[in-house]
Design a protein around this motif. Structure first.
Motif, PDB file in Angstrom:
ATOM      1  N   TYR A 201       0.822  -1.281  -0.027  1.00  0.00           N
ATOM      2  CA  TYR A 201       0.099   0.086  -0.085  1.00  0.00           C
ATOM      3  C   TYR A 201       0.968   1.398  -0.080  1.00  0.00           C
ATOM      4  CZ  TYR A 201      -2.905   3.714   1.660  1.00  0.00           C
ATOM      5  OH  TYR A 201      -3.713   5.011   1.800  1.00  0.00           O
ATOM      6  N   CYS A 254     -13.255  -2.476  -1.495  1.00  0.00           N
ATOM      7  CA  CYS A 254     -12.712  -3.026  -0.435  1.00  0.00           C
ATOM      8  C   CYS A 254     -13.816  -2.913   0.851  1.00  0.00           C
ATOM      9  CB  CYS A 254     -11.621  -1.833   0.030  1.00  0.00           C
ATOM     10  SG  CYS A 254     -12.095  -0.418   0.884  1.00  0.00           S
ATOM     11  N   CYS A 271      -8.768   2.330   8.237  1.00  0.00           N
ATOM     12  CA  CYS A 271      -8.471   0.580   8.052  1.00  0.00           C
ATOM     13  C   CYS A 271      -7.035   0.601   8.268  1.00  0.00           C
ATOM     14  CB  CYS A 271      -8.561   0.305   6.630  1.00  0.00           C
ATOM     15  SG  CYS A 271      -7.526   1.260   5.560  1.00  0.00           S
ATOM     16  N   LEU A 273      -4.159   0.336   6.889  1.00  0.00           N
ATOM     17  CA  LEU A 273      -3.522   1.140   6.081  1.00  0.00           C
ATOM     18  C   LEU A 273      -3.477   2.665   6.193  1.00  0.00           C
ATOM     19  CD1 LEU A 273      -4.739  -1.215   3.083  1.00  0.00           C
ATOM     20  CD2 LEU A 273      -2.365  -1.512   4.179  1.00  0.00           C
ATOM     21  N   TYR A 294     -14.503   6.280   1.868  1.00  0.00           N
ATOM     22  CA  TYR A 294     -13.062   5.783   1.503  1.00  0.00           C
ATOM     23  C   TYR A 294     -13.465   4.532   0.370  1.00  0.00           C
ATOM     24  CZ  TYR A 294     -12.149   8.070   6.001  1.00  0.00           C
ATOM     25  OH  TYR A 294     -12.109   9.080   6.954  1.00  0.00           O
ATOM     26  N   GLY A 295     -12.200   4.044  -0.101  1.00  0.00           N
ATOM     27  CA  GLY A 295     -12.067   3.197  -1.208  1.00  0.00           C
ATOM     28  C   GLY A 295     -11.723   3.643  -2.507  1.00  0.00           C
ATOM     29  N   THR A 296     -11.336   2.596  -3.364  1.00  0.00           N
ATOM     30  CA  THR A 296     -10.518   3.010  -4.450  1.00  0.00           C
ATOM     31  C   THR A 296     -12.029   3.671  -5.096  1.00  0.00           C
ATOM     32  OG1 THR A 296      -9.209   1.169  -4.375  1.00  0.00           O
ATOM     33  CG2 THR A 296      -9.706   2.383  -6.501  1.00  0.00           C
ATOM     34  N   CYS A 302      -6.714   5.978  -1.719  1.00  0.00           N
ATOM     35  CA  CYS A 302      -7.291   4.669  -1.706  1.00  0.00           C
ATOM     36  C   CYS A 302      -6.955   4.088  -3.274  1.00  0.00           C
ATOM     37  CB  CYS A 302      -8.529   4.544  -1.466  1.00  0.00           C
ATOM     38  SG  CYS A 302      -8.951   4.798   0.340  1.00  0.00           S
ATOM     39  N   CYS A 305      -4.969   0.693  -3.982  1.00  0.00           N
ATOM     40  CA  CYS A 305      -4.814  -0.087  -2.871  1.00  0.00           C
ATOM     41  C   CYS A 305      -5.552  -1.286  -3.500  1.00  0.00           C
ATOM     42  CB  CYS A 305      -5.606   0.270  -1.774  1.00  0.00           C
ATOM     43  SG  CYS A 305      -5.899  -0.891  -0.589  1.00  0.00           S
ATOM     44  N   GLY A 310      -7.618  -5.043   2.843  1.00  0.00           N
ATOM     45  CA  GLY A 310      -8.941  -4.387   2.560  1.00  0.00           C
ATOM     46  C   GLY A 310      -9.970  -5.108   1.692  1.00  0.00           C
TER      47      GLY A 310
HETATM   48  S1  SF4 Z   1      -8.991   1.067  -0.317  1.00  0.00           S
HETATM   49 FE1  SF4 Z   1      -7.419   0.042   0.797  1.00  0.00          FE
HETATM   50  S2  SF4 Z   1      -6.878   2.018   1.960  1.00  0.00           S
HETATM   51 FE2  SF4 Z   1      -8.680   2.804   1.079  1.00  0.00          FE
HETATM   52  S3  SF4 Z   1     -10.033   2.212   2.860  1.00  0.00           S
HETATM   53 FE3  SF4 Z   1      -9.862   0.338   1.496  1.00  0.00          FE
HETATM   54  S4  SF4 Z   1      -8.531  -1.019   2.445  1.00  0.00           S
HETATM   55 FE4  SF4 Z   1      -8.102   1.138   3.428  1.00  0.00          FE
END
Ligand code: SF4
Length: 371
Positions: A201, A254, A271, A273, A294-296, A302, A305, A310
């Motif tokens: 990450y 994630c 999370c 990370l 959050y999340g890609t 993110c 990631c 995740g």
């Molecule tokens: S994409 Fe990765 S860094 Fe972002 S919230 Fe999800 S697990 Fe955490």
């Protein structure tokens, strides 16, 4: 078996119960970080960039057990920092396994041979040794020569003493598929019980920002590695659908709540990370975190990631929803050719917020027990 049958049954039954109860979010693995202090300073690590005030803090035995009792995850991964620097670690591990939780004690193995006698082998306890590739790859990753050889010697000593031993391997942008494949073959030949493998990450505080993998590179790399002859014999301790995701065949979002993290700061949002804030309790973490932020595709930090902490929980939930897909991936292995699943577009992600300094200043201002 890469994951013992007892653990497969216990975790599977736990996840099935959550599914039947229609719980949308539940923890699978508690990430316990009782300290950030480490005896290495790896270029890709974002965990040790704290002032001494923070590096000297420890979660006590009582605080660790409080976290385990708050969070019902069947697996507890103890990371850090280097957990073997914590004086109470043998008692912490023993008390958690006594609660019939599966403990993975993550270590760089520099102290492992010296401390081995403080621990007892058993079905609930596994050493998880950090090994980011062969001698050249690993020593470069941890920025110190000789660490690979000490880790391999420690693995042999732990196996000789009757312990289950896994390795956890993080791959970076300079990973060559051929070399990674050879490393996994050699590692399997060491007689280890399981391999956890994941792309790194892109920690914003990591000293080396140039070598984190982008998502498409991850998918290409894992197709090349997992498509090698003999790959099916490697004892990879991850779900078949997570590997299928790494190989570009699953369109997963994630599940950061699947690996809730307790550190010396509190329960980390969102999370393991990414530290964007801290909740005072596990319940507050689960109920009050704005998970949709959050999340890609949603948040700039993110973007790249694909880390197991995740996405493994997403794959496990999908295995329960679509057991036929999980069975196919387990029997046939991840698909390593043909079209990939469309990746998540990044054009609507919110920009990164830079909160680290503010959070550290607030933590330093708070008194804490020190051990
Ligand atoms: S994409 Fe990765 S860094 Fe972002 S919230 Fe999800 S697990 Fe955490």
């Amino acid at each position: 078996m890469a994951v013992p049958l007892r653990q497969v049954a216990s975790v599977g039954w736990y996840a099935l119960r959550q599914h039947l109860a229609r719980r949308r979010r539940y923890p699978l693995v508690l990430m316990l970080e009782p300290l950030f202090r480490c005896n290495l300073a790896c270029a890709g690590c974002g965990k040790i960039d704290y002032p001494d005030e923070i590096l000297n803090r420890r979660l006590s035995l009582a605080e660790c057990l409080e976290a385990v009792d708050e969070c019902p995850a069947p697996v507890v991964s103890i990371a850090g920092g280097e957990p073997l620097l914590h004086r109470e670690m043998p008692q912490i591990a023993a008390a958690i396994t006594a609660r019939r939780r599966f403990v993975y004690l993550c270590t760089n193995a520099l102290l492992l041979e010296k401390r081995l006698g403080d621990y007892r082998p058993g079905p609930y306890f596994t050493w998880s040794v950090h090994l980011d590739g062969d001698r050249g790859m690993h020593d470069r990753s941890v920025c110190r020569a000789g660490v690979y050889d000490r880790a391999v010697a420690a693995i042999a000593a732990a196996k000789g003493a009757g312990f289950r031993v896994n390795i956890n391997c993080t791959l970076f942008d300079d990973a060559e598929p051929e070399r990674v494949g050879r490393f996994l073959e050699q590692t399997a030949a060491l007689g280890i019980d399981g391999i956890t493998i994941s792309p790194g990450y892109a920690y914003e505080r990591a000293p080396d920002q140039a070598h984190f993998l982008k998502r498409q590179r991850v998918r290409d790399l894992f197709r090349a590695v997992l498509g090698r002859a003999g790959a099916r014999r490697w004892p990879i301790a991850q779900s078949a659908l997570y590997l299928d995701f790494l190989a570009g065949n699953q369109d997963y979002r994630c599940s950061p709540w699947g690996n809730p993290t307790r550190t010396v700061f509190g329960w980390q949002r969102p999370c393991y990370l990414l530290g964007e804030g801290y909740a005072p309790s596990f319940r507050a973490l689960m109920e009050e975190t704005d998970w949709d932020a959050y999340g890609t595709g949603r948040y700039e930090k993110c973007a790249d990631c694909m880390v197991h902490s995740g996405y493994e929980a997403t794959a496990v939930a999908d295995s329960i929803r679509r057991p036929w897909a999980a069975a196919r991936a387990a029997l046939a292995g991840p698909r390593t050719h043909g079209p990939m699943a469309p990746d998540i577009p990044l054009d609507r992600q919110r920009p990164a917020e830079h909160v680290h300094d503010r959070l550290v200043a607030a933590a330093v201002a708070r008194p804490a027990e020190r051990r």
